[in-house]
Write a protein that holds these residues in place. Structure first.
Motif, PDB file in Angstrom:
ATOM      1  N   GLY A 270      57.456  63.330  53.332  1.00 45.64           N
ATOM      2  CA  GLY A 270      57.176  62.805  51.945  1.00 45.64           C
ATOM      3  C   GLY A 270      58.209  62.002  51.387  1.00 45.64           C
ATOM      4  O   GLY A 270      58.184  61.438  50.210  1.00 45.64           O
ATOM      5  N   ASP A 271      59.366  61.836  52.143  1.00 52.61           N
ATOM      6  CA  ASP A 271      60.239  60.874  51.807  1.00 52.61           C
ATOM      7  C   ASP A 271      60.370  59.627  52.017  1.00 52.61           C
ATOM      8  O   ASP A 271      60.484  59.096  53.401  1.00 52.61           O
ATOM      9  CB  ASP A 271      61.945  61.502  52.332  1.00 52.61           C
ATOM     10  CG  ASP A 271      63.073  60.941  51.567  1.00 52.61           C
ATOM     11  OD1 ASP A 271      62.741  59.519  51.505  1.00 52.61           O
ATOM     12  OD2 ASP A 271      64.122  61.414  51.856  1.00 52.61           O
ATOM     13  N   LEU A 272      59.820  58.777  51.293  1.00 56.75           N
ATOM     14  CA  LEU A 272      59.456  57.340  51.687  1.00 56.75           C
ATOM     15  C   LEU A 272      60.722  56.562  51.921  1.00 56.75           C
ATOM     16  O   LEU A 272      60.636  55.595  52.869  1.00 56.75           O
ATOM     17  CB  LEU A 272      58.675  56.744  50.488  1.00 56.75           C
ATOM     18  CG  LEU A 272      57.386  57.098  50.196  1.00 56.75           C
ATOM     19  CD1 LEU A 272      56.745  56.493  49.030  1.00 56.75           C
ATOM     20  CD2 LEU A 272      56.216  56.788  51.319  1.00 56.75           C
TER      21      LEU A 272
ATOM     22  N   GLY B  78      54.592  66.827  54.424  1.00 56.01           N
ATOM     23  CA  GLY B  78      54.084  65.739  53.766  1.00 56.01           C
ATOM     24  C   GLY B  78      52.830  65.810  53.228  1.00 56.01           C
ATOM     25  O   GLY B  78      52.601  65.458  51.963  1.00 56.01           O
ATOM     26  N   TYR B  79      51.893  66.653  53.955  1.00 58.32           N
ATOM     27  CA  TYR B  79      50.517  66.891  53.187  1.00 58.32           C
ATOM     28  C   TYR B  79      50.632  67.678  52.064  1.00 58.32           C
ATOM     29  O   TYR B  79      50.018  67.429  51.078  1.00 58.32           O
ATOM     30  CB  TYR B  79      49.828  67.524  54.300  1.00 58.32           C
ATOM     31  CG  TYR B  79      48.458  67.774  54.011  1.00 58.32           C
ATOM     32  CD1 TYR B  79      47.534  66.629  53.566  1.00 58.32           C
ATOM     33  CD2 TYR B  79      47.682  68.820  53.969  1.00 58.32           C
ATOM     34  CE1 TYR B  79      46.128  66.881  53.201  1.00 58.32           C
ATOM     35  CE2 TYR B  79      46.524  69.419  53.565  1.00 58.32           C
ATOM     36  CZ  TYR B  79      45.611  68.420  53.363  1.00 58.32           C
ATOM     37  OH  TYR B  79      44.567  68.461  52.751  1.00 58.32           O
ATOM     38  N   GLN B  80      51.543  68.742  52.225  1.00 58.01           N
ATOM     39  CA  GLN B  80      51.450  69.866  51.067  1.00 58.01           C
ATOM     40  C   GLN B  80      52.043  69.174  49.863  1.00 58.01           C
ATOM     41  O   GLN B  80      51.728  69.144  48.565  1.00 58.01           O
ATOM     42  CB  GLN B  80      52.205  71.042  51.431  1.00 58.01           C
ATOM     43  CG  GLN B  80      51.567  71.819  52.417  1.00 58.01           C
ATOM     44  CD  GLN B  80      50.276  72.614  51.796  1.00 58.01           C
ATOM     45  OE1 GLN B  80      50.209  72.868  50.695  1.00 58.01           O
ATOM     46  NE2 GLN B  80      49.492  73.030  52.807  1.00 58.01           N
ATOM     47  N   HIS B  81      53.099  68.380  49.852  1.00 59.81           N
ATOM     48  CA  HIS B  81      53.787  68.097  48.748  1.00 59.81           C
ATOM     49  C   HIS B  81      53.627  66.703  48.224  1.00 59.81           C
ATOM     50  O   HIS B  81      53.361  66.411  47.046  1.00 59.81           O
ATOM     51  CB  HIS B  81      55.246  68.102  48.940  1.00 59.81           C
ATOM     52  CG  HIS B  81      55.987  69.579  49.008  1.00 59.81           C
ATOM     53  ND1 HIS B  81      55.979  70.081  50.365  1.00 59.81           N
ATOM     54  CD2 HIS B  81      56.320  70.532  48.323  1.00 59.81           C
ATOM     55  CE1 HIS B  81      56.330  71.375  50.164  1.00 59.81           C
ATOM     56  NE2 HIS B  81      56.641  71.789  49.354  1.00 59.81           N
ATOM     57  N   PHE B  82      53.581  65.535  49.170  1.00 55.53           N
ATOM     58  CA  PHE B  82      53.328  64.217  49.200  1.00 55.53           C
ATOM     59  C   PHE B  82      51.908  63.788  48.650  1.00 55.53           C
ATOM     60  O   PHE B  82      51.532  63.165  47.612  1.00 55.53           O
ATOM     61  CB  PHE B  82      53.885  63.085  50.047  1.00 55.53           C
ATOM     62  CG  PHE B  82      53.751  61.869  49.693  1.00 55.53           C
ATOM     63  CD1 PHE B  82      54.854  61.303  49.037  1.00 55.53           C
ATOM     64  CD2 PHE B  82      52.719  61.070  50.156  1.00 55.53           C
ATOM     65  CE1 PHE B  82      54.777  59.910  48.638  1.00 55.53           C
ATOM     66  CE2 PHE B  82      52.693  59.706  49.926  1.00 55.53           C
ATOM     67  CZ  PHE B  82      53.882  58.947  48.922  1.00 55.53           C
ATOM     68  N   PHE B  83      51.067  64.624  49.259  1.00 49.87           N
ATOM     69  CA  PHE B  83      49.493  64.381  49.083  1.00 49.87           C
ATOM     70  C   PHE B  83      48.864  65.549  48.363  1.00 49.87           C
ATOM     71  O   PHE B  83      47.755  65.636  48.226  1.00 49.87           O
ATOM     72  CB  PHE B  83      48.751  64.067  50.298  1.00 49.87           C
ATOM     73  CG  PHE B  83      49.098  62.808  51.020  1.00 49.87           C
ATOM     74  CD1 PHE B  83      48.518  61.651  50.514  1.00 49.87           C
ATOM     75  CD2 PHE B  83      50.207  62.627  52.214  1.00 49.87           C
ATOM     76  CE1 PHE B  83      48.651  60.431  51.042  1.00 49.87           C
ATOM     77  CE2 PHE B  83      50.238  61.497  52.679  1.00 49.87           C
ATOM     78  CZ  PHE B  83      49.618  60.390  52.286  1.00 49.87           C
TER      79      PHE B  83
END
Length: 476
Positions: A232-234, A77-82
């Motif tokens: 990353g999947d909201l 999530g940190y790598q892709h979403f943020f």
């Protein structure tokens, strides 16, 4: 049955008398010194970790576990979403927090273990994030952090003050440590968990020094609390939150290795520690007072004394009388009995530890085994001499009171009085039971004895109760 209860009562009263009204000075003198050492704090911390493990084992079916949910941003999530940006992109952070709020209609508080303060180059996104937070200011708890120059710090304080006036709460995101573990018994005053349990608008400011307060971590939440990894999947996160109906949510980072703490259950991220502190506060977990711990110590030592005394009497009757020529009996007394004695006491101590863990798991009331365990081991070594010393037995309370309190005090006073007579009138033949045919002690000798007898009276009669009363009055 009646005899067993009577023996326990007498042993219990004896322990109270020994440790309060007429205590051995060595224990009273050493106890404060030992308690102030790092070795004792390390030992107590180790006992607390063991207590937490046992409590978690008895709490596997705890229905309170689902009250606190952790949303942890993982490495993906940190790598892709943020996009691996630090500080976090405020627009993305608004999307994440908005999703959490939308799918958690029963949430009472959402605690953020992520820096949400203004950052250069994100002014517009920060305004949108602030607007999201101010829609329900009583819902959010944010971390209070300072960074940058004095001008930057002043701007952060002004930003926090404005949000605080409108009902948001701010807490300290820091975790106190003890010997490599996060403290299992204390948190900083105004921590994130502490602020979440206060009324809305409770705000603290970062400082150079922080004070700790008693706040137990929930062992079961620290061990196996509900953690929702956010990759990353909201949509998926929203669906899971909708099914949980969580009341308390802690949002934080679980990427990298910069916010990782050791624990009795393995490595945990800081967001999990804050969640465990919050769960402990919600469950009203509390540590027993020093008075309660003292009563448990007296009770357990008394139980051991009564059991061991009864078993010694039974074995003595079974084996019958012995003489120095009975090598087998002497082998049992000098070698086998101590081993049996030690294993029995340690078995009772382990049973007590499990009982106290069960009590905490069911009620949230924690009586530390550290004091009970160390006192028992001290008794085993110094008083019972590994089972080779005959345990005292008193037939009645009157016999106990006279033998342990009144007679020793009378002896002290009598010796002081004799010393004063010798100092005033000169040597007295037969003083202190000495042979009248021998030269009696002189004034100097009597003065030394009088001072030592007075010291005995003070150290063994006045200091023990005074020390315990002082400790109880100044207990934290």
């Amino acid at each position: 049955m009646f005899r067993g209860v009577k023996n326990f009562f007498l042993a219990f009263v004896e322990e109270i008398i020994i440790h309060t009204l007429r205590g051995p000075f060595v224990f009273i003198a050493l106890a404060p010194l030992i308690a102030a050492t790092g070795a004792w704090h390390y030992l107590a911390s180790s006992f607390a970790a063991s207590d937490a493990q046992h409590t978690a084992a008895w709490s596997q079916d705890d229905v309170r576990l689902a009250k606190v949910v952790v949303v942890a941003i993982d490495d993906v999530g940190y790598q892709h979403f943020f996009q691996a940006q630090s500080p976090l992109n405020r627009e993305r952070l608004s999307e994440l927090l908005g999703t959490i709020r939308e799918h958690s209609p029963k949430a009472r508080r959402i605690v953020l273990d992520l820096d949400a303060s203004p950052m250069p180059g994100q002014a517009q996104a920060q305004q949108a994030l602030d607007a999201l937070l101010l829609r329900e200011p009583a819902l959010w708890v944010l971390p209070a952090v300072n960074a940058g120059s004095e001008q930057d710090i002043a701007a952060l304080r002004q930003w926090r003050a404005g949000l605080c006036q409108r009902g948001l709460s701010f807490g300290l995101p820091y975790v106190p440590n003890e010997f490599g573990y996060p403290s299992l018994t204390e948190q900083y005053e105004g921590s994130l968990a502490d602020a979440a349990l206060q009324a809305p608008g409770h705000c603290v400011e970062p400082a150079s020094h922080y004070h700790k307060k008693a706040m137990l971590l929930s062992p079961i939440v620290l061990q196996s609390g509900l953690v929702l990894p956010f990759s990353g999947d909201l949509q998926m996160l929203g669906e899971v939150l909708s099914q949980l109906d969580a009341e308390w949510i802690v949002v934080g980072g679980a990427w990298g290795q910069t916010d990782v703490f050791g624990s009795p259950f393995g490595d945990r991220f800081g967001v999990q520690v804050h969640a465990a502190a919050l769960a402990g506060g919600l469950a009203h977990e509390q540590e027993a007072s020093h008075l309660v711990a003292l009563i448990v110590v007296f009770g357990f030592i008394s139980l051991c004394t009564a059991i061991l005394n009864a078993m010694s009497d039974h074995i003595g009757r079974l084996f019958g009388r012995s003489t120095p020529q009975m090598v087998g009996h002497n082998f049992y007394i000098t070698h086998l009995q101590p081993i049996f004695f030690v294993f029995l006491v340690l078995g009772l101590l382990m049973a007590l530890s499990e009982g106290l863990a069960m009590l905490r798991a069911r009620t949230g009331y924690w009586i530390p085994t550290s004091i009970v365990g160390c006192t028992t081991l001290a008794y085993l070594l110094l008083t019972w001499n590994w089972g080779q010393t005959r345990i005292s037995s008193h037939g009645s309370f009157r016999h106990l009171w006279h033998g342990l309190v009144l007679e020793p005090i009378k002896h002290d006073l009598r010796s002081v009085g004799t010393a004063l007579k010798v100092i005033r009138h000169g040597p007295i033949p037969g003083a202190w039971g000495l042979d009248p045919s021998q030269p009696p002690p002189g004034r100097a000798h009597a003065a030394v004895e009088g001072l030592l007898a007075a010291a005995s009276l003070v150290a063994q009669t006045l200091v023990p109760p005074g020390t315990i009363i002082y400790g109880l009055l100044h207990a934290h």
